[in-house]
Scaffold this active site. Structure first.
Site, PDB file in Angstrom:
ATOM      1  N   HIS A  34       0.578  -1.225   0.207  1.00 38.51           N
ATOM      2  CA  HIS A  34      -0.112   0.040  -0.207  1.00 38.51           C
ATOM      3  C   HIS A  34       0.545   1.434   0.186  1.00 38.51           C
ATOM      4  CE1 HIS A  34      -3.162  -2.606   0.705  1.00 38.51           C
ATOM      5  NE2 HIS A  34      -3.042  -2.745   1.870  1.00 38.51           N
TER       6      HIS A  34
ATOM      7  N   HIS B 134      -7.370  -4.328  -1.360  1.00 40.99           N
ATOM      8  CA  HIS B 134      -6.450  -5.720  -1.276  1.00 40.99           C
ATOM      9  C   HIS B 134      -7.103  -6.156  -2.501  1.00 40.99           C
ATOM     10  CE1 HIS B 134      -6.646  -4.365   2.902  1.00 40.99           C
ATOM     11  NE2 HIS B 134      -5.389  -4.801   2.541  1.00 40.99           N
TER      12      HIS B 134
END
Ligand SMILES: Nc1ncnc2c1ncn2[C@@H]1O[C@H](COP(=O)(O)OP(=O)(O)O)[C@@H](O)[C@H]1O
Ligand SMILES: Nc1ncnc2c1ncn2[C@@H]1O[C@H](COP(=O)(O)OP(=O)(O)O)[C@@H](O)[C@H]1O
Ligand SMILES: [Mg+2]
Ligand SMILES: [Mg+2]
Ligand SMILES: [Mg+2]
Ligand SMILES: [Mg+2]
Lengths: 333, 212, 333, 212
Positions: free
Chosen positions: A58, A220
């Site tokens: 991320h 995700h």
């Protein structure tokens, strides 16, 4: 997928090492745990420690928000996986300046469990640990089940507000309350246009058919709430704004902070195209944009897509948002 | 055929389990990717693979389980770190003092493992998680305490039936929850790895029984 | 290619509009020219004005470096095309605080011509215009023909040093010299792993065969100097470092600033993986990394790839690099 | 057949040129993309298309050229803004006072256009640029001043031959320069658009000649 890769098993260690090397003026590795990054000046004696943590992939989140005025120590997990309880525990120890530690993290099964276990370990050390769990992603559960919602880019505001409150010298309960207030004031939504690939897997998790998009996608690649025809940038921006604001239901005149983040492979220019429409839609709903952030703040490897986060402001949050910070992803470069 | 198998020297069962998990790395990630984030196989294989390297050739079952638990908890993290970490830790502790494991101890070991998971997670049967494979397996173990051979067979098939039952479930917990109907049609990744683990635990134990 | 797009003809206007809307606290549109972005406080009376400009599709460059302590006014072109002479001229007027204007731009045919024409127009208005043209891209011409080299991410250092020098109150010639010194002290190289698509064209300009890469690629996808087998991240990082430092030839002990930029679709984590290797290679050559920047600083739409820039430092450049700035892409967020 | 064509009312030639450029948008971007950055067709089509909309139905050739130049210079930018901008500006100025354009004035117009380009750019024949199409065309125009019909034919083919000559050249200037051998095999984008412009300018002028 062509990418910069050595052994897929090493990617997280290499990323963290490169990160700490690049930003050694602001962060360091935790002694004895290469999966915990600590702000240079932490622990600050007498200051409430701020801890976060989450899976890798991320970037610049989570690690990039470590630094003065923001997060004191960050635990780092495998790609898209919660850090270990041990790493959260080590982060708590590294952040503890004797005034307690507040862990500000996102609502995922792994993080919930690992933070809980780490808090128990810390309690044994005699460190007071409070937690706030971010649940700003409106697409991940209906409003009645807010406690089930995932935490996404609203976490950045939560860290900023909580971090600034701690830097002001507030006690642990007050820091927790400020961070909780911040995340309660946040709503986010994500849209995915193309999937991402975990390097160790080698092919995308899921597919998005050409000409379609996933509205409500997770950070995700958790599938969205609906697969619809790929709209124009304006249509997508308006739909994202509608989803966020319908859920948020803010009184006209409310001042807000807006964060538009790319998911990794979206050109920065396109984020501004989206923002241009979102900003007008937000203002058309009677809100006032106090401050905007547009860039890659919280990504999902090389996913094509974007997220929108809107945080309602009050005077305290405005002050805390403006407070100086010095972390690699937010604040002075 | 014996009514129990030795704890000592049975660590190889855990290495075999690890090998199977490593073999199924791609498959486990693929089904997690369909309704989750695709990392289940990657992380499981990393953790189990690493643990296998650290299990001594002549390790006992309880030591091998303890090593596996440590690696998962302190190096892997994710959801599997705490869930399987607690699972194997409790299993290990339960049989640590046993020289031999009979049907009653085997059932006790699995029950403790389940309770370990329940202590960190909060899933119930029907939520589409590993619990759906594990609970029927523990029940089968308890229903067949007196005949370990039958018990091992029943536990493995109960776990697999439980795993299969997840295919048609709508997820109520975790990443897949908000998908609603879109989560139907794929078996749960955690239930799948759990069935693999239990199948290979039972088969390994049965081989040890035969060896007497 | 799935992307956020309305009419491809409008993408630049929408990007600029969104940009100015998002960062209205720091920039504004030029009166009468929607292709010129001006720092909020510009022109500063008595301060040398700093102007840049270039094609769109490189966001956050060029526009994101407009702001206090950096660029006063930025001219914006179509995707990958130089701004008009008129826009450069309008930018010069907007930046002019009576102490002259220095235009710091990149070495491309269109920019050279348009800046030259704009300077002539400005001269007629009585504004003194000096120029510095960036040519840091080592792959675009051999060392004997440095004047032919393209300007790439080294431009960011040139703006930073020139902008800080102007902010200190230096006169135009001194600002020009500082900026010229900065770019002379820079060397860059780019590598491409996957091409980009101009939205109006609808398919990539060029192709990079799977399993290969273009070393020495340009910021617009200008093909590299060689097409080779796609290496590991470490191999690529080492090769990039070698190309830059072989050309740079710095005495051992030199302090440097390092900038690693993604080209648009490269995950941030991978940039740190590259940096981890580059930093060690740079140090192995006896250099000392004083400051590093890793992120999307100068992109090429959604190209997959990265650039490395190394700038040699002296005391003045160290001071100017550290001086405070407040532009959306560099400095306080 | 006349020896000259009127300036007044000949603006349609420029609109026709614009239409051809717009038609060739994709092709021009494609060849620019091979060794440059792929924007040539996009920008040319944007500029020429916009200009065509602003040329009055009854515009003179010189006014139409002037409009085209203005749009390119003040709205398009890139390399084409100054290069074609100066080209058309100088052409327009040269014939602005002419009521009719004969072979001599046509040659003078093209020569002035070339000098306009040379005033901003610094390309020479052989560098693989639009200059390679333009220089032979201007020379053909000057060699055939006395017979405008032949002149128009010769100018167009000289431009096209010049364009074709660029295919085998190694670029010495601009984005493609450092490519060396890799720049061989593709015609230059600017030379290609220049040949299209000159071909359609000549054909348009020839039609005006016939209309007398
Ligand atoms: N609270 C819980 N109790 C039991 N099992 C759970 C719980 N939450 C998630 N799981 C299991 O975890 C599995 C996913 O594991 P994994 O992919 O490794 O972690 P993550 O979801 O963090 O990516 C699911 O398939 C499910 O079986
Ligand atoms: N100095 C110059 N003189 C004449 N023509 C040039 C010069 N530099 C470049 N060109 C022409 O410009 C063309 C490219 O134009 P275009 O793609 O529109 O601009 P850019 O190269 O800025 O992207 C080349 O094909 C070449 O013919
Ligand atoms: Mg995960
Ligand atoms: Mg998973
Ligand atoms: Mg161009
Ligand atoms: Mg071009």
């Amino acid at each position: 997928m062509q990418r910069f890769l050595n052994d897929p098993d090493d990617i997280v260690d290499e990323t963290v090492r490169g990160f700490v090397r690049a930003h050694a003026d602001r962060v360091r590795l935790c002694d004895g745990n290469a999966r915990v990054v600590v702000a240079r000046d932490a622990p600050v004696s007498g200051k409430v420690g701020i801890v976060t943590g989450g899976g890798s992939g991320h970037e610049p989140a989570f690690v990039g928000y470590t630094g003065a005025g923001m997060v004191d120590a960050t635990a780092i997990g495998e790609l898209f996986s919660s850090p270990t309880a041990k790493s959260f525990h080590d982060a708590i120890k590294a952040a503890d300046g004797g005034a307690g530690v507040v862990v500000l993290y996102g609502n995922y099964a792994g993080d919930n469990m690992n933070v809980k276990m780490a808090s128990r370990m810390a309690a044994k050390d005699g460190v007071e640990v409070l937690t706030v769990v971010a649940n700003d992603d409106v697409s991940s559960a209906p409003p009645e089940e807010r406690e089930k919602r995932r935490g996404v880019a609203g976490e950045i505001f939560m860290w900023k507000i909580g971090g600034a409150k701690a830097a002001e010298g507030a006690d642990a309960a007050a820091v927790r309350d400020a961070a909780q207030g911040a995340i309660d004031a946040c709503r986010s939504v994500g849209v995915g246009l193309a999937p991402c690939t975990l390097p160790a897997v080698g092919h995308p998790n899921f597919s998005i058919e050409a000409g379609t998009m996933e509205m409500g996608i997770g950070h995700h690649g958790e599938p969205g709430t609906s697969v619809t025809k790929l709209g124009t940038a304006d249509e997508i921006a308006s739909e994202m704004t509608r989803i966020v604001l319908d859920d948020h239901d803010l009184p006209s005149g409310t001042e807000v902070a807006v964060l538009v983040s790319g998911l990794g492979a979206t050109p920065r220019g396109e984020l501004y195209v989206l923002y241009d429409r979102m900003a007008r839609d937000i203002e058309d709903r009677g809100l006032k944009i106090h401050k905007a952030y547009v860039g890659d703040y919280f990504t999902s490897l090389e996913m094509v897509g974007a997220t929108l986060t809107v945080m309602a402001l009050d005077d305290e949050r405005k002050r805390l948002l403006a407070a100086s910070t010095d972390c690699p992803a937010f604040g002075a470069a | 055929m014996m009514a129990s198998f030795p704890n000592a020297g049975s660590g190889g069962i855990v290495r075999d389990i690890a090998a199977v998990i490593v073999e199924n790395r791609a498959y486990l990630s693929e089904i997690d990717g369909k309704i989750g984030d695709g990392d289940h196989g990657v992380n499981m294989a990393k953790g189990f693979g690493r643990a296998a390297e650290r299990i001594a050739p002549d390790a006992s079952l309880s030591d091998a389980l303890s090593t596996l638990s440590d690696v998962l908890m302190s190096e892997i993290g994710g959801s599997m770190g705490p869930l399987y970490g607690m699972f194997f830790a409790e299993m290990s502790e339960t049989v640590a003092q046993d020289t031999h494991i009979d049907g009653a101890r085997f059932a006790a070991m699995l029950r403790a493992g389940l309770e370990g998971i329940e202590a960190v997670g909060a899933a119930k049967v029907g939520d589409k998680t590993m619990i759906d494979a594990l609970v029927p397996a523990v029940e089968a173990a308890e229903a067949n305490r007196s005949d370990i051979t039958a018990q091992l067979r029943e536990v493995a098939s109960a776990a697999e039936a439980g795993r299969d039952s997840t295919t048609d479930m709508v997820a109520k917990l975790g990443r897949a929850a908000r998908l609603g109907e879109r989560s139907r049609g794929v078996p749960d990744a955690g239930a799948t790895s759990c069935a693999l683990i239990l199948r290979n635990l039972c088969d390994g134990a049965a081989r040890r029984l035969e060896q007497g």
